[in-house]
Motif scaffolding. Structure first.
Motif, PDB file in Angstrom:
ATOM      1  N   TRP A  30       0.725  -1.102   0.028  1.00 24.90           N
ATOM      2  CA  TRP A  30      -0.093   0.020   0.052  1.00 24.90           C
ATOM      3  C   TRP A  30       1.007   1.147  -0.013  1.00 24.90           C
ATOM      4  O   TRP A  30       0.409   2.342  -0.448  1.00 24.90           O
ATOM      5  CB  TRP A  30      -0.998  -0.059   1.150  1.00 24.90           C
ATOM      6  N   ILE A  31       2.004   1.231   0.213  1.00 22.90           N
ATOM      7  CA  ILE A  31       2.950   2.334   0.238  1.00 22.90           C
ATOM      8  C   ILE A  31       3.900   2.350  -0.867  1.00 22.90           C
ATOM      9  O   ILE A  31       4.704   1.497  -1.037  1.00 22.90           O
ATOM     10  CB  ILE A  31       3.839   2.174   1.619  1.00 22.90           C
ATOM     11  N   ILE A  48       4.888   9.358   3.691  1.00 21.68           N
ATOM     12  CA  ILE A  48       4.573   8.331   2.863  1.00 21.68           C
ATOM     13  C   ILE A  48       3.735   8.796   1.704  1.00 21.68           C
ATOM     14  O   ILE A  48       3.027   9.998   1.609  1.00 21.68           O
ATOM     15  CB  ILE A  48       3.988   7.185   3.578  1.00 21.68           C
ATOM     16  N   GLU A  50       1.073   6.835  -0.419  1.00 22.58           N
ATOM     17  CA  GLU A  50       0.014   5.992  -0.356  1.00 22.58           C
ATOM     18  C   GLU A  50      -0.729   5.356  -1.615  1.00 22.58           C
ATOM     19  O   GLU A  50      -1.001   6.320  -2.377  1.00 22.58           O
ATOM     20  CB  GLU A  50      -1.139   5.959   0.762  1.00 22.58           C
ATOM     21  N   ARG A  51      -0.608   4.166  -1.931  1.00 25.57           N
ATOM     22  CA  ARG A  51      -1.272   3.666  -3.184  1.00 25.57           C
ATOM     23  C   ARG A  51      -2.797   3.617  -2.923  1.00 25.57           C
ATOM     24  O   ARG A  51      -3.184   3.409  -1.814  1.00 25.57           O
ATOM     25  CB  ARG A  51      -0.721   2.518  -3.696  1.00 25.57           C
ATOM     26  N   SER A  52      -3.501   3.578  -3.955  1.00 25.20           N
ATOM     27  CA  SER A  52      -4.846   3.759  -3.955  1.00 25.20           C
ATOM     28  C   SER A  52      -5.478   2.351  -4.729  1.00 25.20           C
ATOM     29  O   SER A  52      -4.942   2.003  -5.678  1.00 25.20           O
ATOM     30  CB  SER A  52      -5.535   4.917  -4.537  1.00 25.20           C
ATOM     31  N   SER A  67      -3.260  -1.544  -7.724  1.00 22.13           N
ATOM     32  CA  SER A  67      -3.203  -0.080  -7.908  1.00 22.13           C
ATOM     33  C   SER A  67      -3.187   0.325  -9.232  1.00 22.13           C
ATOM     34  O   SER A  67      -3.178  -0.618 -10.195  1.00 22.13           O
ATOM     35  CB  SER A  67      -2.072   0.578  -7.112  1.00 22.13           C
TER      36      SER A  67
END
Length: 111
Positions: A30-31, A48, A50-52, A67
């Motif tokens: 997720w990072i 950080i 963050e991915r979505s 992502s």
């Protein structure tokens, strides 16, 4: 974030390896990126990116949340992702489809 990076209340800022903390954080799917800054005598700043969740990816009968850059974030188990578009195919095909924005989306209802 501190626990993921391996930082606890007993960590010494002097001996803390910022690159190791960054690597541990980036190991979490997720990072996307992390910046670690040490400010002496006693401050640590962690930023950080963050991915979505972007889509669901189906391969070999398994669904994963991915992502926009095609990174697999987690297996699809949480209903909160049910409204995401569905991408079907092998990894290179799915990633290429996402990056080019030419892909077929299948809408479906999940009971």
């Amino acid at each position: 974030m501190l626990a993921i990076g391996g930082v606890n209340g007993r960590s010494s800022l002097l001996f803390l390896d910022a690159a190791t903390v960054r690597d541990k954080l980036k190991a979490n799917p997720w990072i996307s990126d992390a910046t670690i800054l040490k400010f002496y005598p006693g401050q640590l700043q962690i930023d950080i990116v963050e991915r979505s969740a972007f889509a669901l990816w189906q391969q070999d009968g398994r669904l994963s949340v991915i992502s926009e850059d095609g990174a697999v974030l987690e297996p699809f188990v949480a209903r909160r992702f049910v409204s995401l578009p569905l991408v079907v195919g092998r990894a290179p095909t799915a990633r290429r489809a996402i990056s080019s924005r030419y892909w077929i989306v299948t809408r479906r209802s999940v009971p």
